[in-house]
Design an enzyme around this catalytic site. Sequence first.
Site, short mmCIF file in Angstrom:
data_model
loop_
_atom_site.label_atom_id
_atom_site.label_comp_id
_atom_site.label_asym_id
_atom_site.label_seq_id
_atom_site.Cartn_x
_atom_site.Cartn_y
_atom_site.Cartn_z
N GLY A 230 0.92 -1.05 0.02
CA GLY A 230 -0.08 -0.07 0.19
C GLY A 230 0.86 1.24 0.17
N SER A 231 0.28 2.30 0.50
CA SER A 231 1.06 3.47 0.39
C SER A 231 2.07 3.55 1.37
CB SER A 231 0.00 4.76 0.80
OG SER A 231 -0.40 4.78 1.90
N GLU A 252 5.80 -3.34 0.90
CA GLU A 252 5.95 -2.93 -0.45
C GLU A 252 4.91 -1.61 -0.52
OE1 GLU A 252 5.26 -1.84 -4.00
OE2 GLU A 252 3.71 -3.61 -4.28
N LEU A 253 5.80 -0.45 -0.72
CA LEU A 253 4.88 0.63 -0.36
C LEU A 253 5.14 1.43 -1.70
CD1 LEU A 253 6.69 1.46 3.05
CD2 LEU A 253 4.58 0.45 2.62
N SER A 442 7.95 -7.36 -13.99
CA SER A 442 7.43 -8.04 -12.84
C SER A 442 7.18 -9.49 -13.15
CB SER A 442 6.03 -7.35 -12.39
OG SER A 442 6.05 -5.92 -12.07
#
Length: 478
Positions: A230-231, A252-253, A442
Amino acid sequence: MLIFMQLKTQLYIDGKWVDGTSTIPVTDPSNESIIANVSVATDAQCALAVDAASSAFKTWPKTAPRLRGEILRKAFEIMVAEADRLAEIISKENGKVLTDAKGEILYAAEFFRWFSEEAVRINGEFRTAPSGDKRILVTKQPVGVSLLITPWNFPAAMATRKIGPALAAGCTVILKPAGETPLTAMAIVEILERAGVPAGVVNLILPVPSGPGIAKILKDPRVVNLSFTGSTEVGRVLLKEAADQVIRCSMELGGNAPFLVLADANVDDAVAGAMLAKMRNGGAACTAANRFYVAKEVAAEFTEKLTKAMGALKLAPGLETGAQLGASVSVKERNKIAQLVDDSVTNGAKINVGGKSIDGSGAFYPATVLTVSKDNPILKQEIFGPVAPIVITSSDEEAITLANATEFGLIAYVYSSDLKRAIRTAEALESGMVAINKGVISDPAAPFGGFKQSGLGREGGFAGIEEFLETKYIGVEI
Protein backbone atom coordinates in the site's frame (compact mmCIF):
# COMPACT_ATOMS: atom_id res chain seq x y z
CA MET A 1 -24.92 -11.08 -14.38
CA LEU A 2 -25.31 -14.50 -12.77
CA ILE A 3 -21.61 -14.55 -11.91
CA PHE A 4 -22.04 -11.69 -9.45
CA MET A 5 -25.06 -13.30 -7.82
CA GLN A 6 -22.98 -16.37 -6.95
CA LEU A 7 -20.05 -14.57 -5.31
CA LYS A 8 -18.90 -15.17 -1.78
CA THR A 9 -19.55 -12.01 0.23
CA GLN A 10 -18.86 -13.25 3.75
CA LEU A 11 -15.88 -13.43 6.06
CA TYR A 12 -13.86 -16.65 6.16
CA ILE A 13 -12.82 -17.75 9.64
CA ASP A 14 -11.62 -21.19 10.71
CA GLY A 15 -12.80 -22.86 7.54
CA LYS A 16 -16.30 -21.36 7.59
CA TRP A 17 -17.99 -18.54 5.68
CA VAL A 18 -19.67 -16.35 8.27
CA ASP A 19 -21.74 -13.17 8.23
CA GLY A 20 -20.65 -9.99 9.92
CA THR A 21 -23.05 -7.88 11.95
CA SER A 22 -23.14 -5.31 9.13
CA THR A 23 -22.20 -4.91 5.47
CA ILE A 24 -20.63 -2.37 3.13
CA PRO A 25 -21.42 -1.97 -0.57
CA VAL A 26 -18.98 -2.80 -3.35
CA THR A 27 -19.57 -0.59 -6.37
CA ASP A 28 -18.82 -0.68 -10.08
CA PRO A 29 -16.76 2.50 -10.60
CA SER A 30 -17.78 2.73 -14.26
CA ASN A 31 -21.39 3.56 -13.33
CA GLU A 32 -21.38 3.72 -9.50
CA SER A 33 -23.92 0.90 -9.20
CA ILE A 34 -23.77 -1.55 -6.28
CA ILE A 35 -22.44 -4.98 -7.24
CA ALA A 36 -22.71 -6.66 -3.85
CA ASN A 37 -22.81 -6.04 -0.11
CA VAL A 38 -19.98 -7.70 1.80
CA SER A 39 -19.70 -8.55 5.48
CA VAL A 40 -17.80 -6.34 7.88
CA ALA A 41 -15.76 -8.00 10.64
CA THR A 42 -16.29 -7.05 14.28
CA ASP A 43 -13.41 -6.91 16.76
CA ALA A 44 -14.62 -10.24 18.12
CA GLN A 45 -14.49 -11.83 14.67
CA CYS A 46 -10.99 -10.48 14.06
CA ALA A 47 -9.98 -12.09 17.36
CA LEU A 48 -11.58 -15.36 16.24
CA ALA A 49 -9.51 -15.22 13.05
CA VAL A 50 -6.35 -14.90 15.15
CA ASP A 51 -7.54 -17.81 17.32
CA ALA A 52 -8.08 -19.95 14.23
CA ALA A 53 -4.72 -19.09 12.66
CA SER A 54 -2.91 -19.68 15.95
CA SER A 55 -4.59 -23.07 16.45
CA ALA A 56 -3.90 -24.15 12.86
CA PHE A 57 -0.24 -23.20 13.25
CA LYS A 58 0.14 -26.11 15.67
CA THR A 59 -0.31 -28.55 12.77
CA TRP A 60 0.19 -26.77 9.43
CA PRO A 61 4.02 -26.50 9.69
CA LYS A 62 4.12 -30.26 10.33
CA THR A 63 2.31 -30.91 7.06
CA ALA A 64 4.70 -32.37 4.51
CA PRO A 65 6.18 -29.67 2.26
CA ARG A 66 5.14 -31.73 -0.74
CA LEU A 67 1.51 -31.64 0.40
CA ARG A 68 1.63 -27.89 1.01
CA GLY A 69 3.04 -27.51 -2.48
CA GLU A 70 0.37 -29.70 -4.03
CA ILE A 71 -2.41 -27.63 -2.45
CA LEU A 72 -0.90 -24.47 -3.92
CA ARG A 73 -0.48 -26.19 -7.28
CA LYS A 74 -4.16 -27.17 -7.21
CA ALA A 75 -5.13 -23.57 -6.46
CA PHE A 76 -3.02 -22.46 -9.43
CA GLU A 77 -4.82 -24.91 -11.72
CA ILE A 78 -8.26 -23.77 -10.57
CA MET A 79 -7.36 -20.10 -11.05
CA VAL A 80 -6.15 -20.69 -14.59
CA ALA A 81 -9.22 -22.76 -15.45
CA GLU A 82 -11.51 -20.05 -14.09
CA ALA A 83 -9.49 -17.05 -15.28
CA ASP A 84 -12.33 -15.56 -17.33
CA ARG A 85 -14.74 -15.63 -14.38
CA LEU A 86 -12.18 -14.11 -12.02
CA ALA A 87 -11.23 -11.43 -14.55
CA GLU A 88 -14.85 -10.31 -14.77
CA ILE A 89 -14.97 -9.92 -11.00
CA ILE A 90 -11.82 -7.77 -10.98
CA SER A 91 -12.97 -5.64 -13.89
CA LYS A 92 -16.37 -5.05 -12.34
CA GLU A 93 -15.21 -4.03 -8.84
CA ASN A 94 -11.91 -2.38 -9.78
CA GLY A 95 -12.78 -0.70 -13.09
CA LYS A 96 -9.78 -1.94 -15.07
CA VAL A 97 -10.33 -3.24 -18.60
CA LEU A 98 -10.91 -6.95 -19.09
CA THR A 99 -7.57 -7.55 -20.81
CA ASP A 100 -5.71 -6.08 -17.82
CA ALA A 101 -7.89 -8.09 -15.44
CA LYS A 102 -7.24 -11.36 -17.29
CA GLY A 103 -3.52 -10.60 -17.32
CA GLU A 104 -3.60 -10.02 -13.58
CA ILE A 105 -5.34 -13.33 -12.89
CA LEU A 106 -2.76 -15.29 -14.87
CA TYR A 107 0.06 -13.37 -13.18
CA ALA A 108 -1.54 -13.94 -9.77
CA ALA A 109 -1.95 -17.67 -10.39
CA GLU A 110 1.77 -17.95 -11.15
CA PHE A 111 2.62 -17.07 -7.55
CA PHE A 112 0.76 -20.17 -6.41
CA ARG A 113 2.67 -22.26 -8.97
CA TRP A 114 6.06 -20.73 -8.16
CA PHE A 115 5.70 -21.16 -4.41
CA SER A 116 4.23 -24.62 -4.79
CA GLU A 117 7.67 -25.50 -6.16
CA GLU A 118 9.56 -23.50 -3.51
CA ALA A 119 7.75 -25.29 -0.67
CA VAL A 120 9.99 -28.34 -1.15
CA ARG A 121 13.22 -26.35 -1.60
CA ILE A 122 13.62 -24.58 1.73
CA ASN A 123 17.34 -24.91 2.39
CA GLY A 124 19.63 -25.21 5.42
CA GLU A 125 23.27 -25.87 6.29
CA PHE A 126 25.39 -28.51 7.98
CA ARG A 127 29.10 -27.80 8.35
CA THR A 128 32.06 -28.01 10.69
CA ALA A 129 32.87 -24.97 12.81
CA PRO A 130 36.27 -23.38 12.04
CA SER A 131 37.41 -24.28 15.57
CA GLY A 132 36.55 -27.93 14.93
CA ASP A 133 34.72 -28.26 18.25
CA LYS A 134 31.19 -28.63 16.89
CA ARG A 135 28.94 -28.96 13.91
CA ILE A 136 26.95 -25.93 12.78
CA LEU A 137 23.40 -26.88 11.86
CA VAL A 138 21.25 -24.11 10.34
CA THR A 139 17.58 -24.75 9.65
CA LYS A 140 14.60 -22.63 8.57
CA GLN A 141 11.27 -22.61 10.38
CA PRO A 142 8.00 -20.80 9.58
CA VAL A 143 7.64 -17.46 11.35
CA GLY A 144 4.09 -18.08 12.52
CA VAL A 145 0.75 -16.30 12.28
CA SER A 146 1.01 -13.65 9.56
CA LEU A 147 -1.26 -10.68 8.86
CA LEU A 148 -1.51 -9.91 5.12
CA ILE A 149 -2.88 -6.54 4.00
CA THR A 150 -3.51 -5.98 0.29
CA PRO A 151 -4.50 -2.96 -1.86
CA TRP A 152 -7.28 -2.36 -4.38
CA ASN A 153 -5.19 -1.93 -7.53
CA PHE A 154 -4.12 -5.60 -7.92
CA PRO A 155 -6.63 -7.43 -5.70
CA ALA A 156 -5.67 -10.89 -6.98
CA ALA A 157 -1.91 -10.65 -7.50
CA MET A 158 -1.16 -8.90 -4.22
CA ALA A 159 -3.10 -11.59 -2.35
CA THR A 160 -1.43 -14.58 -4.03
CA ARG A 161 2.02 -12.97 -3.82
CA LYS A 162 1.65 -13.08 -0.02
CA ILE A 163 -0.48 -16.19 0.54
CA GLY A 164 1.68 -18.35 -1.72
CA PRO A 165 4.99 -18.00 0.15
CA ALA A 166 3.29 -17.92 3.54
CA LEU A 167 1.59 -21.27 3.01
CA ALA A 168 4.64 -22.77 1.33
CA ALA A 169 6.75 -21.83 4.35
CA GLY A 170 4.23 -23.35 6.78
CA CYS A 171 2.70 -20.12 8.11
CA THR A 172 -0.98 -19.52 8.75
CA VAL A 173 -2.51 -16.24 7.60
CA ILE A 174 -5.15 -13.60 8.16
CA LEU A 175 -5.92 -11.75 4.93
CA LYS A 176 -7.34 -8.21 5.03
CA PRO A 177 -8.23 -7.08 1.48
CA ALA A 178 -9.05 -3.53 0.42
CA GLY A 179 -12.64 -2.47 1.07
CA GLU A 180 -12.99 -1.28 -2.54
CA THR A 181 -12.16 -4.71 -4.02
CA PRO A 182 -12.90 -7.50 -1.52
CA LEU A 183 -14.79 -9.78 -3.93
CA THR A 184 -11.65 -10.89 -5.75
CA ALA A 185 -9.94 -11.82 -2.49
CA MET A 186 -13.03 -13.74 -1.38
CA ALA A 187 -13.04 -15.64 -4.68
CA ILE A 188 -9.37 -16.58 -4.23
CA VAL A 189 -9.91 -17.76 -0.66
CA GLU A 190 -12.82 -19.88 -1.88
CA ILE A 191 -10.49 -21.42 -4.47
CA LEU A 192 -7.94 -22.22 -1.75
CA GLU A 193 -10.73 -23.88 0.22
CA ARG A 194 -11.56 -26.05 -2.80
CA ALA A 195 -7.86 -26.80 -3.27
CA GLY A 196 -7.75 -28.38 0.19
CA VAL A 197 -6.37 -25.74 2.55
CA PRO A 198 -7.23 -26.92 6.10
CA ALA A 199 -9.49 -24.89 8.37
CA GLY A 200 -7.74 -22.00 10.10
CA VAL A 201 -4.74 -21.87 7.75
CA VAL A 202 -6.27 -19.05 5.68
CA ASN A 203 -8.72 -16.55 7.19
CA LEU A 204 -10.29 -13.45 5.63
CA ILE A 205 -11.52 -10.45 7.59
CA LEU A 206 -12.73 -6.98 6.65
CA PRO A 207 -12.82 -4.60 9.62
CA VAL A 208 -14.32 -1.18 8.84
CA PRO A 209 -12.77 1.24 9.57
CA SER A 210 -9.67 -0.85 9.11
CA GLY A 211 -7.18 1.14 11.21
CA PRO A 212 -8.47 0.37 14.74
CA GLY A 213 -9.15 -3.28 13.88
CA ILE A 214 -5.68 -3.81 12.43
CA ALA A 215 -4.08 -2.07 15.41
CA LYS A 216 -5.77 -4.51 17.80
CA ILE A 217 -4.63 -7.51 15.76
CA LEU A 218 -1.04 -6.23 15.80
CA LYS A 219 -1.16 -6.03 19.59
CA ASP A 220 -1.99 -9.73 19.85
CA PRO A 221 1.31 -11.49 20.77
CA ARG A 222 0.35 -14.50 18.63
CA VAL A 223 0.62 -12.37 15.48
CA VAL A 224 4.33 -12.26 14.66
CA ASN A 225 4.55 -11.20 11.03
CA LEU A 226 3.05 -8.44 8.87
CA SER A 227 3.12 -8.23 5.08
CA PHE A 228 1.66 -5.02 3.68
CA THR A 229 1.26 -3.57 0.21
CA GLY A 230 0.00 0.00 0.00
CA SER A 231 1.00 3.61 0.38
CA THR A 232 4.15 4.73 2.16
CA GLU A 233 2.00 6.93 4.40
CA VAL A 234 -0.01 3.97 5.71
CA GLY A 235 3.13 1.82 5.81
CA ARG A 236 4.76 4.26 8.25
CA VAL A 237 1.73 4.02 10.55
CA LEU A 238 1.77 0.21 10.46
CA LEU A 239 5.51 0.08 11.19
CA LYS A 240 4.89 2.15 14.32
CA GLU A 241 2.02 -0.12 15.35
CA ALA A 242 4.14 -3.22 14.73
CA ALA A 243 7.04 -1.85 16.78
CA ASP A 244 5.27 -2.39 20.11
CA GLN A 245 5.35 -6.18 19.66
CA VAL A 246 8.53 -6.16 17.51
CA ILE A 247 6.57 -7.78 14.70
CA ARG A 248 8.52 -8.71 11.59
CA CYS A 249 7.46 -6.55 8.67
CA SER A 250 7.73 -6.70 4.91
CA MET A 251 6.50 -3.56 3.22
CA GLU A 252 5.84 -2.99 -0.47
CA LEU A 253 5.11 0.72 -0.50
CA GLY A 254 4.75 3.64 -2.89
CA GLY A 255 6.65 4.39 -6.06
CA ASN A 256 7.54 7.33 -8.27
CA ALA A 257 9.08 5.48 -11.18
CA PRO A 258 11.29 7.42 -13.60
CA PHE A 259 11.30 6.44 -17.28
CA LEU A 260 14.56 7.52 -18.94
CA VAL A 261 14.78 7.82 -22.70
CA LEU A 262 18.44 8.39 -23.55
CA ALA A 263 19.63 10.19 -26.66
CA ASP A 264 20.46 6.97 -28.55
CA ALA A 265 17.17 5.21 -27.76
CA ASN A 266 15.00 3.64 -30.43
CA VAL A 267 12.03 5.99 -30.09
CA ASP A 268 9.41 3.57 -31.41
CA ASP A 269 10.54 0.94 -28.92
CA ALA A 270 10.58 3.52 -26.14
CA VAL A 271 7.01 4.62 -26.92
CA ALA A 272 5.82 1.01 -27.01
CA GLY A 273 7.52 0.39 -23.66
CA ALA A 274 6.12 3.60 -22.24
CA MET A 275 2.59 2.52 -23.12
CA LEU A 276 3.09 -0.68 -21.15
CA ALA A 277 4.94 0.92 -18.24
CA LYS A 278 2.45 3.78 -17.94
CA MET A 279 -0.88 2.29 -18.98
CA ARG A 280 -0.82 -1.22 -17.51
CA ASN A 281 -3.72 -1.25 -15.06
CA GLY A 282 -4.70 2.22 -16.25
CA GLY A 283 -1.63 3.67 -14.56
CA ALA A 284 -2.82 2.48 -11.12
CA ALA A 285 0.31 0.53 -10.25
CA CYS A 286 3.22 1.21 -7.93
CA THR A 287 5.41 0.14 -10.86
CA ALA A 288 3.77 2.58 -13.30
CA ALA A 289 6.11 4.98 -15.07
CA ASN A 290 5.41 8.23 -13.25
CA ARG A 291 8.01 10.69 -14.61
CA PHE A 292 9.41 10.69 -18.14
CA TYR A 293 12.92 12.12 -18.56
CA VAL A 294 13.58 12.35 -22.28
CA ALA A 295 16.82 13.47 -23.93
CA LYS A 296 16.48 16.68 -25.92
CA GLU A 297 17.71 14.92 -29.07
CA VAL A 298 14.61 12.69 -29.21
CA ALA A 299 12.13 14.63 -27.07
CA ALA A 300 10.01 16.07 -29.90
CA GLU A 301 9.63 12.70 -31.66
CA PHE A 302 8.95 10.81 -28.44
CA THR A 303 6.36 13.33 -27.25
CA GLU A 304 4.56 13.36 -30.59
CA LYS A 305 4.38 9.57 -30.84
CA LEU A 306 3.42 9.01 -27.19
CA THR A 307 0.71 11.66 -27.47
CA LYS A 308 -0.71 9.94 -30.55
CA ALA A 309 -0.67 6.51 -28.88
CA MET A 310 -2.26 7.77 -25.66
CA GLY A 311 -4.90 9.76 -27.52
CA ALA A 312 -5.94 6.70 -29.51
CA LEU A 313 -6.89 4.61 -26.45
CA LYS A 314 -10.57 3.72 -26.15
CA LEU A 315 -11.92 4.93 -22.80
CA ALA A 316 -14.90 2.79 -21.75
CA PRO A 317 -16.26 0.56 -18.96
CA GLY A 318 -13.86 -2.30 -18.35
CA LEU A 319 -16.18 -5.06 -19.58
CA GLU A 320 -17.08 -3.25 -22.80
CA THR A 321 -15.71 -4.85 -25.96
CA GLY A 322 -12.60 -3.06 -27.19
CA ALA A 323 -12.08 -1.02 -24.01
CA GLN A 324 -8.41 -0.09 -23.52
CA LEU A 325 -8.69 2.26 -20.54
CA GLY A 326 -11.32 1.75 -17.86
CA ALA A 327 -12.49 3.70 -14.85
CA SER A 328 -10.46 4.55 -11.76
CA VAL A 329 -11.47 2.54 -8.72
CA SER A 330 -13.66 5.39 -7.42
CA VAL A 331 -14.73 8.93 -8.17
CA LYS A 332 -12.63 10.04 -5.22
CA GLU A 333 -9.54 8.45 -6.79
CA ARG A 334 -10.37 9.97 -10.18
CA ASN A 335 -10.68 13.40 -8.60
CA LYS A 336 -7.20 13.05 -7.06
CA ILE A 337 -5.78 12.46 -10.53
CA ALA A 338 -7.67 15.43 -11.95
CA GLN A 339 -6.41 17.69 -9.16
CA LEU A 340 -2.80 16.69 -9.77
CA VAL A 341 -3.16 17.57 -13.45
CA ASP A 342 -4.92 20.86 -12.71
CA ASP A 343 -2.17 21.84 -10.27
CA SER A 344 0.52 20.95 -12.79
CA VAL A 345 -1.13 23.15 -15.42
CA THR A 346 -1.33 26.00 -12.92
CA ASN A 347 2.42 25.57 -12.52
CA GLY A 348 3.12 25.77 -16.24
CA ALA A 349 2.48 22.29 -17.64
CA LYS A 350 1.46 22.05 -21.29
CA ILE A 351 -1.34 19.58 -22.11
CA ASN A 352 -0.56 17.57 -25.23
CA VAL A 353 -3.63 15.33 -24.97
CA GLY A 354 -6.35 14.69 -22.38
CA GLY A 355 -6.18 16.70 -19.18
CA LYS A 356 -9.92 17.06 -18.49
CA SER A 357 -12.37 14.88 -16.54
CA ILE A 358 -15.08 13.16 -18.55
CA ASP A 359 -18.64 14.45 -18.12
CA GLY A 360 -21.29 12.03 -16.90
CA SER A 361 -21.31 9.21 -14.37
CA GLY A 362 -18.37 6.95 -13.71
CA ALA A 363 -14.82 7.46 -12.44
CA PHE A 364 -13.24 8.05 -15.83
CA TYR A 365 -10.17 10.14 -16.63
CA PRO A 366 -8.64 10.25 -20.13
CA ALA A 367 -5.11 9.27 -21.08
CA THR A 368 -3.07 12.44 -20.64
CA VAL A 369 0.37 13.59 -21.78
CA LEU A 370 1.94 16.72 -20.31
CA THR A 371 5.17 18.56 -20.99
CA VAL A 372 6.46 19.99 -17.71
CA SER A 373 9.48 21.71 -16.19
CA LYS A 374 11.78 19.70 -13.95
CA ASP A 375 10.36 21.35 -10.81
CA ASN A 376 6.65 20.86 -11.59
CA PRO A 377 4.86 19.55 -8.46
CA ILE A 378 3.29 16.60 -10.29
CA LEU A 379 6.75 14.99 -10.45
CA LYS A 380 6.78 14.62 -6.66
CA GLN A 381 3.50 12.68 -6.51
CA GLU A 382 2.58 9.10 -7.29
CA ILE A 383 -0.14 9.81 -9.86
CA PHE A 384 -1.75 6.34 -9.90
CA GLY A 385 -3.58 7.15 -13.11
CA PRO A 386 -3.21 7.55 -16.90
CA VAL A 387 -1.04 10.69 -16.85
CA ALA A 388 2.44 10.96 -18.37
CA PRO A 389 4.46 14.11 -17.53
CA ILE A 390 7.50 14.61 -19.78
CA VAL A 391 10.64 16.51 -18.81
CA ILE A 392 13.27 17.29 -21.46
CA THR A 393 16.83 16.57 -20.28
CA SER A 394 20.21 17.71 -21.60
CA SER A 395 22.38 14.73 -20.55
CA ASP A 396 22.35 11.26 -19.03
CA GLU A 397 23.77 12.73 -15.84
CA GLU A 398 20.92 15.23 -15.52
CA ALA A 399 18.33 12.50 -16.14
CA ILE A 400 19.90 10.29 -13.44
CA THR A 401 20.08 13.16 -10.95
CA LEU A 402 16.42 14.05 -11.51
CA ALA A 403 15.37 10.41 -11.39
CA ASN A 404 17.05 9.95 -7.99
CA ALA A 405 15.62 13.17 -6.52
CA THR A 406 12.79 11.40 -4.66
CA GLU A 407 12.21 9.55 -1.41
CA PHE A 408 10.99 6.56 -3.43
CA GLY A 409 13.01 3.89 -5.21
CA LEU A 410 10.84 0.99 -6.35
CA ILE A 411 11.45 0.68 -10.09
CA ALA A 412 12.98 2.65 -12.96
CA TYR A 413 12.98 2.25 -16.73
CA VAL A 414 15.87 2.94 -19.12
CA TYR A 415 15.79 2.99 -22.92
CA SER A 416 19.07 3.06 -24.86
CA SER A 417 20.52 1.30 -27.91
CA ASP A 418 23.85 0.90 -26.09
CA LEU A 419 23.60 -1.89 -23.50
CA LYS A 420 26.76 -0.76 -21.72
CA ARG A 421 25.33 2.75 -21.40
CA ALA A 422 21.98 1.38 -20.21
CA ILE A 423 23.55 -0.85 -17.54
CA ARG A 424 25.77 1.99 -16.35
CA THR A 425 22.65 4.13 -16.01
CA ALA A 426 20.71 1.32 -14.26
CA GLU A 427 23.47 0.90 -11.69
CA ALA A 428 23.40 4.63 -10.95
CA LEU A 429 19.66 4.69 -10.32
CA GLU A 430 18.54 4.38 -6.68
CA SER A 431 15.93 1.74 -7.34
CA GLY A 432 15.28 -1.83 -6.27
CA MET A 433 14.35 -2.83 -9.82
CA VAL A 434 15.37 -1.46 -13.22
CA ALA A 435 13.85 -2.37 -16.58
CA ILE A 436 16.14 -1.96 -19.59
CA ASN A 437 14.39 -1.61 -22.94
CA LYS A 438 11.30 -3.31 -21.51
CA GLY A 439 7.99 -1.89 -20.27
CA VAL A 440 7.08 -4.68 -17.83
CA ILE A 441 9.51 -6.84 -15.81
CA SER A 442 7.40 -8.05 -12.87
CA ASP A 443 7.78 -11.82 -12.62
CA PRO A 444 6.90 -14.31 -9.86
CA ALA A 445 10.38 -15.80 -10.30
CA ALA A 446 12.13 -12.47 -9.62
CA PRO A 447 12.53 -10.51 -6.36
CA PHE A 448 10.12 -7.56 -6.18
CA GLY A 449 10.90 -4.65 -3.85
CA GLY A 450 12.38 -1.21 -3.54
CA PHE A 451 14.98 1.07 -2.00
CA LYS A 452 14.45 4.02 0.32
CA GLN A 453 10.81 4.63 1.32
CA SER A 454 9.45 2.23 -1.27
CA GLY A 455 9.61 -0.57 1.23
CA LEU A 456 11.34 -3.32 3.18
CA GLY A 457 11.99 -6.88 2.07
CA ARG A 458 11.26 -8.67 -1.18
CA GLU A 459 8.33 -10.58 -2.63
CA GLY A 460 8.55 -13.27 -5.30
CA GLY A 461 11.63 -15.07 -6.52
CA PHE A 462 13.80 -17.14 -4.20
CA ALA A 463 13.70 -14.31 -1.63
CA GLY A 464 9.91 -14.23 -1.28
CA ILE A 465 9.60 -17.26 0.96
CA GLU A 466 12.32 -15.93 3.29
CA GLU A 467 9.89 -13.24 4.51
CA PHE A 468 7.94 -16.07 6.17
CA LEU A 469 10.88 -18.05 7.57
CA GLU A 470 13.05 -17.74 10.67
CA THR A 471 16.66 -18.93 10.68
CA LYS A 472 17.63 -21.20 13.58
CA TYR A 473 21.20 -22.18 14.45
CA ILE A 474 21.83 -25.41 16.37
CA GLY A 475 25.34 -26.12 17.62
CA VAL A 476 26.09 -29.85 17.91
CA GLU A 477 28.83 -31.23 20.16
CA ILE A 478 31.16 -33.71 18.42
